[in-house]
Design an enzyme around this catalytic site. Structure first.
Site, PDB file in Angstrom:
ATOM      1  N   GLU B  75       0.813  -1.219   0.000  1.00  0.00           N
ATOM      2  CA  GLU B  75       0.000   0.000   0.000  1.00  0.00           C
ATOM      3  C   GLU B  75       0.844   1.266   0.000  1.00  0.00           C
ATOM      4  O   GLU B  75       0.423   2.302  -0.514  1.00  0.00           O
ATOM      5  CB  GLU B  75      -0.952   0.000   1.202  1.00  0.00           C
ATOM      6  CG  GLU B  75      -2.068  -1.041   1.113  1.00  0.00           C
ATOM      7  CD  GLU B  75      -1.604  -2.449   1.451  1.00  0.00           C
ATOM      8  OE1 GLU B  75      -0.515  -2.593   2.049  1.00  0.00           O
ATOM      9  OE2 GLU B  75      -2.322  -3.412   1.132  1.00  0.00           O
ATOM     10  N   PHE B 100      -6.562  -0.331   5.042  1.00  0.00           N
ATOM     11  CA  PHE B 100      -5.156  -0.312   4.615  1.00  0.00           C
ATOM     12  C   PHE B 100      -4.753   1.084   4.129  1.00  0.00           C
ATOM     13  O   PHE B 100      -3.632   1.535   4.366  1.00  0.00           O
ATOM     14  CB  PHE B 100      -4.917  -1.369   3.534  1.00  0.00           C
ATOM     15  CG  PHE B 100      -5.355  -2.757   3.958  1.00  0.00           C
ATOM     16  CD1 PHE B 100      -5.118  -3.205   5.256  1.00  0.00           C
ATOM     17  CD2 PHE B 100      -6.014  -3.594   3.077  1.00  0.00           C
ATOM     18  CE1 PHE B 100      -5.530  -4.469   5.662  1.00  0.00           C
ATOM     19  CE2 PHE B 100      -6.430  -4.867   3.473  1.00  0.00           C
ATOM     20  CZ  PHE B 100      -6.192  -5.297   4.769  1.00  0.00           C
TER      21      PHE B 100
END
Lengths: 286, 319
Positions: B75, B100
């Protein structure tokens, strides 16, 4: 560049790096502090980047087709400002304002402040993530601009660097080159003690990168490494050059002192440092 | 002798849609809208962190494969790379789950995207309680996390109508955005009202004289359902939908709160740092002080107990 002999090129880099070092000492003295040790170490690589490698326009720093240079280590800005002055992007006299309020040259590099500064680094581990996007985007747009990211060995502690290393290799970003300043030092001490990194070159290679490791304070070696970059293939493997450098390079007083991430230099030591730097440079040229 | 049949156990962990049986839905409205937008705007690109299939990004990927970039389960890279793409003039939509985006990649969204005010559109799936997967996947505090981020526009759409209309507006707005994504078969609600999504605007979806609900996201759907049920009890409920959380349309919401009606906020988010805590300061100056009850039940249904504060507040007020 093409007509210059190898030694002319190296001489040009050596001279430019000397001026970057002088300017870094000057900026540090005006401000009374600064990441001078890192700047002295990185001066040769930055000189080679700006005087020999980057395709850019000094009077149009945001020219679309420019090669990108991303300073991931924001605290090296002191060295980059000196390099930008060498490249003609910012006026030499503006370096006097380094780190002061309202200056375009803040202590930690910020894109919104400084012409030629591509990103706001400083929170380490960001530069390579952004560089992956730029390299992907430029290739997608059919641009042949190259992307260089300058990062440090300490920064290799950050997981995001390795996310990016995987991403760049997975997308085969042949237009991306990482330049790693291996000064073996970070905030809490020697890199080897803080978080063991070696064998660093093997790590990059295992992630799918083409690697080189050279003396980052030797202009001939630096140029040879840049010349060995093969970015004609836009879907080749990404490339990394690990530059072993010496913190405080060129100033024996600073090279020899106990290494500190934020090097303390007493008031009377600035003049000594400058004298030592000039003496060393002139000695080498004699 | 036969063994007694065990009762069938209910599972909410793997729900693909919170639509009710028979409810009108649209399939993957985000992916469809993005693919349509990309037909006419070559700058639009899509990225995901190994969740294209689960954030409806696969629709865009299949329509425009040359403009989809898989970043893997990474991410920090996802959002840093999206920033790099915006730096060279592209308009990225980068999708992962809200948890996330907000928890793992905050520094990258803050410094690489929001601070330079880039046109990167962060798309977060499973906002609030829209999955039974537990706190690892439930973004019950993403709005609280993101509200402090400079330049970031936050959008919490109600349904497929909101999403379809929001996507081109997010791309057209110059700075960064965060979209709380509703995915899969997404209910279609707002087409039955005189409503259109306008970035930055709250809308009175339904007028009402006795009570005013201020809601965002899928809770606006719940608010409208509750309003209809209450109508059967002759309680006239207004619903103010605030799909843009930041910047918040205080003018519209304050105007609606500055009445003697009972006011309630409904949001798919913890009350800490959510919209219910946005509203009280104005309420304090409103005359008379309205009773308030932040709802904590985004999937509130007939099986849930009514909120005691809410019912008592309503009971104590003349309707």
């Amino acid at each position: 560049m093409t007509t210059a002999t190898a030694s002319d090129r190296a001489r040009r880099i050596r001279d430019s790096a000397h001026r970057i070092r002088l300017n870094a000492l000057h900026m540090g003295e005006v401000q009374g502090q600064g990441y001078v040790g890192q700047a002295l170490g990185a001066a040769d690589v930055l000189a080679a980047v700006y005087l020999d490698q980057l395709r850019h326009r000094a009077d149009d720093p945001h020219w679309d087709d420019r090669d990108r240079f991303l300073l991931s280590t924001g605290h090296y800005a002191i060295a980059l400002y000196a390099a930008l002055a060498e490249a003609g992007v910012i006026p030499q006299e503006e370096l006097d304002t380094y780190g002061s309020d309202d200056s375009r040259l803040p202590m930690s590099g910020m894109a919104s402040y400084t012409p030629g500064m591509e990103i706001s680094g400083g929170s380490l581990g960001h530069g390579l993530t952004v560089a992956v996007g730029m390299a992907l985007g430029l290739r997608h747009q059919g641009s042949d601009a190259r992307v260089f990211t300058f990062l440090s060995d300490g920064e290799l502690n950050e997981g995001s660097t390795w996310e990016s290393a995987m991403g760049a290799a997975s997308h085969r970003l042949g237009n991306l080159t990482a330049l790693v300043d291996m000064n073996a030092l970070q905030a809490d001490g020697p890199t080897a003690d803080v978080l063991s990194l070696e064998p660093a070159e093997d790590k990059w290679a295992s992630f799918g990168w083409r690697t080189q490791r050279v003396d980052g304070n030797d202009p001939e070696a630096i140029l040879a490494a840049f010349d060995a970059i093969d970015d004609r293939d836009p879907v080749g493997a990404p490339q990394v050059i690990l530059f072993d450098v010496k913190v405080g390079k060129g100033v024996p007083l600073l090279e020899d002192r106990e290494k500190n991430h934020f090097m303390r230099i007493d008031e009377h030591e600035w003049a000594i440092s400058r004298e030592q730097l000039i003496a060393g440079y002139e000695g080498a040229n004699r | 002798m036969t063994t007694p049949t065990k009762p069938k156990l209910k599972t909410s962990a793997m729900i693909a849609s919170f639509a009710e049986p028979g409810q009108k839905t649209a399939s993957a409205p985000f992916g469809e809208a993005l693919a349509r937008l990309a037909d006419t705007d070559q700058r639009v690109v899509g990225l995901s962190a190994d969740l294209a299939k689960y954030t409806d990004m696969h629709v865009f990927r299949d329509a425009h494969p040359e403009r989809f970039f898989q970043m893997g389960m990474a991410e920090q890279l996802l959002f840093g790379a999206a920033a790099g793409m915006a730096e060279v003039g592209l308009i990225p939509f980068a999708s992962t789950y809200s948890v996330f985006a907000s928890r793992r990649a905050y520094d990258f969204i803050a410094l690489d995207i929001a601070e330079p005010n880039l046109n990167v559109n962060v798309v977060g799936g499973l906002p609030g309680l829209t999955t039974g997967y537990g706190p690892s996947h439930q973004a019950t505090e993403d709005i609280a996390i993101f509200r402090g981020m400079p330049n970031l526009t936050i959008v919490d759409p109600c349904d497929s109508v909101d999403i379809a209309q929001a996507v081109p507006q997010l791309a057209a707005s110059a700075g960064p955005t965060y979209l709380r994504l509703l995915r899969g078969k997404v209910p279609t609600i707002l087409d039955e009202y005189d409503y259109s999504f306008e970035l930055g605007k709250a809308k009175v979806v339904r007028p009402g004289n006795d009570v005013v609900f201020v809601s965002s996201g899928l809770m606006t759907m719940r608010a409208l359902q509750a309003a209809e049920r209450l109508a059967a009890h002759r309680i006239d409920v207004a619903v103010v939908h605030t799909p843009t959380i930041k910047p918040f349309d205080e003018e519209t919401v304050l105007r609606e709160l500055d009445t003697p009606r009972l006011a309630l906020t409904l949001e798919n988010h913890t009350v800490v740092g959510g919209c219910s805590r946005r509203s009280p300061p104005p309420w304090c100056v409103a005359e008379p002080p309205a009773a308030s009850c932040p709802s904590r039940c985004p999937t509130a249904s007939s099986t849930r107990e009514p909120c005691r504060r809410c019912t008592s507040a309503m009971a104590s007020r003349p309707m």
